[in-house]
Each structure stands twice: as C-alpha cells, then as structure tokens.
Design a protein around this motif. Sequence first.
Motif, mmCIF file in Angstrom:
data_model
loop_
_atom_site.group_PDB
_atom_site.id
_atom_site.type_symbol
_atom_site.label_atom_id
_atom_site.label_comp_id
_atom_site.label_asym_id
_atom_site.label_seq_id
_atom_site.Cartn_x
_atom_site.Cartn_y
_atom_site.Cartn_z
ATOM 1 N N MET A 1 0.842 -1.194 0.000
ATOM 2 C CA MET A 1 0.000 0.000 0.000
ATOM 3 C C MET A 1 0.881 1.249 0.000
ATOM 4 S SD MET A 1 -3.526 0.200 2.182
ATOM 5 C CE MET A 1 -2.742 -0.400 3.675
ATOM 6 N N ARG A 3 2.186 4.903 0.867
ATOM 7 C CA ARG A 3 2.126 5.614 2.145
ATOM 8 C C ARG A 3 1.105 6.745 2.099
ATOM 9 N NH1 ARG A 3 8.438 5.823 4.125
ATOM 10 N NH2 ARG A 3 8.697 3.569 4.025
ATOM 11 N N PHE A 4 0.489 7.009 3.227
ATOM 12 C CA PHE A 4 -0.464 8.116 3.310
ATOM 13 C C PHE A 4 -0.452 8.687 4.716
ATOM 14 C CE2 PHE A 4 -2.695 4.080 3.955
ATOM 15 C CZ PHE A 4 -3.237 4.259 5.209
ATOM 16 N N GLN A 5 -0.916 9.925 4.808
ATOM 17 C CA GLN A 5 -1.093 10.550 6.112
ATOM 18 C C GLN A 5 -2.444 10.119 6.654
ATOM 19 O OE1 GLN A 5 -1.238 14.825 5.968
ATOM 20 N NE2 GLN A 5 -1.891 14.933 8.118
ATOM 21 N N LEU A 6 -2.523 9.828 7.951
ATOM 22 C CA LEU A 6 -3.785 9.368 8.541
ATOM 23 C C LEU A 6 -4.299 10.401 9.534
ATOM 24 C CD1 LEU A 6 -5.817 6.992 8.784
ATOM 25 C CD2 LEU A 6 -4.387 6.094 10.622
#
Lengths: 288, 160
Positions: A1, A3-6
């Motif tokens: 997946m 990367r992303f900010q949560l």
Amino acid sequence: MRRFQLALPRNIDECVKFLAERGPETKVIAGGTDLLPQMKNGLLKPAAVVDLSGVADLRTLRRQDGSGLRVGASVTAREIERDAYVRSAYPALAESGALVGSVQIRNLATVGGNLCNAAPSADMAPPLLALEAEAVVAGPRGRRRVSLSDFFTGVRRTVLAPDELLVELIVPALGPRSGGQYLRHTPRRELDIAVVGVASQITMSDGVCAKARIALAAVAPTPIRATAAEQALEGRPLTAEQIGRAATLAVEAARPISDQRGSADFRRHLVAVLTRRTLTTALERAAR
Amino acid sequence: MAKQVLSFTLNDSETDVLVQPYVTLLDALREDLELTGPKEGCGTGDCGACTVHLDGKPVASCLVLALQARGRSVRTIEGLGRFDALHPLQDAFVRLGVPQCGFCIPGVLMAAAALLAENPHPSEEEIRYGIAGNLCRCTGYTKMLAAITEAAGVAPARRA
C-alpha cells in the motif's frame, strides 16, 4: 500500500474541517473493506486518509418514535443484520445487511461505506431506496439532505463533494400493513456479489396496494428504482397477475450489462423472478 | 512519515507499540508485535486467515488499519487459550486431528470462538455460516464441523 497521512478526527466537525483542507487528495475510511483492497491493488492512491472509527456520532442506530429510523453512516452491516427493531420493522434492510461479505467483513463494513463506494451491486442500497431513505450530508457550509434516489450519479460516483461527509440515513416510519423483502442472486451463498438484487416495499390499505417501491441493484450504472412497476401496482389489489405485470415493467427499467457474473439476458430474467418473489413476500409480511 | 503510538489491549495486556499510519493491524501484529498466528492469505478479506477479535467480534485484520485499533481490545489466536489450558475448540481441533497444512486454522478457531461466544449451541447450519468466511485449501471442513460441534457440546460459553 502506498504511504499516506492518517487523520484521526474525534467528531464530525474535525472531519469536515480536514476534508475542506485536503478533500481532493483524501479518502475517508470507515470499515475499510472496500477502500483498503482498492488501495492495496493500486486503484486508489490517496495522499491522506480520514479515519471515522473515533467519531462516535456516526455510530448511532436509533429508532425515532413515530418518525422512523436514523442509521449513522458508521453503523456496521452486522449491526443492521442483528438489530431487533430493524429486523422486525425493516426486514428488507436487515436481510441486505446479512448478505454483505462474511461475518468478518460485516463486523467492519458500514452502511455509509456501502453507499459511498457506490457499486451498482451495493446490497444495502435497494432496501434503503425502496424505504425512501434520505441521506444527511455534512460539509463546510453546514448540512444538507439528499434523497437517496438522487445520491448515486454513476458507477462509484455520488453527489458528495470532496469536502463532504455522509453522516446518517433517515428512514421514514412505515404505515400499518407494510411489508418488504430484499433478495439477491449469487452463485455462492456467502461472500459473493449480487448478479442482481431486488428490494420491494409495499403498504396495503383496504385490500389494495396503497404504495409500492421497488429498487434494483446490479442492472444499471447505479442502484435504481423501477417506478413504472411501482405505479402499475398502486391502487390495485396485489393479485398474481398484477405482480407478474410489475415484474415485466421492472425488467423494462433495467439496463444490465453482460459481464463475468452474468449476461444481460440472465440479469433481465433475474429481475423478473426476484421482483415477483419479493413482492409476494412483501404482501405476506404486510398481512402480519 | 513518523510512526505513531498505538495504545490498545492485546490479549488482555495493555500494549503500546509504534506503528506507521499506513500499516494494517495484521502487519502490526505480525511484524511489530511478533504475533504470527494471524496469517495473510489474500490480503483482501476473502480468506479469513487473518481473523482476530476486535472488541470481541471477529474481523479481517488485513482490512483494519493498525491505528483503528487504538483504545480497543484485540485478541489473536495467541490469546485464545494457553499451552497448559487450551480453549475447548483448540482441544477438540487437536484431538480430532483437524489441521492439515494448518494455515487457515488460527482464523477458523477465532471465527468459531466468536460464534460460540454469541451462540453457545449453534445448529450445523449456523456453524457452517459461522466459518463461511474462512477458506481452507486442504478442504478439511468436515472435521472442522465435527470439532466445533463437539466443543460446543462440551464447554459452550467460554470467553471469546
């Protein structure tokens, strides 16, 4: 997946604020059962994800005296399936919740996610359409209500702007002598996606059908109502002949495609069969 | 991207662990907490090999973000029984020789334990639906059904 900010908002306002700032590059996660597979296979690559699991206001499922049911967007399919009031007052909705995925999926998958993912085959859409549910949507300019029949705009597309959030569904109260059912056809009994799904909801009065609502899944770019079939039933007794006529009209409302789940012809056949069966059961349930 | 603290109850123990915001609960359990009982079969929620209990309910941990478990209770197969006191389901699975390759078994046991916690005396149909979200490629379902039936008869409502 990727990367992303949560973001982990604690209430609807924080959520809407984040969406207002980062909406176009953001996806909202509730149960994650539709979103995470699409992110894992690279179909979706959001820079940020907003997690709704900390927003308690979205999880309420409550009966409103005399005015129906409020279903928070984060209420799970499993809660819908098991709630005693939903099962008795809105069996079509309970039946649709029970058909989503497996128990491991139903404990995560939410009503809001099922609708916002906007698959043509979404199981909880037909009963909510047939029950004339309204969607409550929160955004930077406050809240608005959208009839669920105006909610879907295309395959995986809804009226929600990038800075808007589905908050809850308002399901109107049903009159006495009402009944409904949701049925779908799948090759497997569990963990499958509808080839066709049909929800019927009727109200009887003095032996005639006062109101009929029929909604179809997986036979058009969005879940749809079969309005001509509904109108043909209203004001008439629900004889086998009338039900058969409505089934024929429901087939005319369908615009199915052929794919690996079934041919367009098979889907039209299923619309007729499932419309007939759900109307017959709805009539039996209305008599109780 | 900065790791964040995940504080939650894991197998009855208050646990803090640093995780990346984009990892799943399954990956955090396996990679960061070294609990390799939950398996990744498909990664898309279809196989059930990653089943754990989240607040007592069976979920596909491959479809949960690790940080979504914050403040909540997670139980894995490692917390279902102890080596010296197996859960009745584990005991029945051992005695009846249910596992073949064994890959699906932790998930099946967690699904079955949740079923029995909710419904101590399930019918055959209910048992079949209770584990319908778990795929066994050895197709050992017959023995699973027998073992779950036996465990339900012997010691129904232990903790899930």
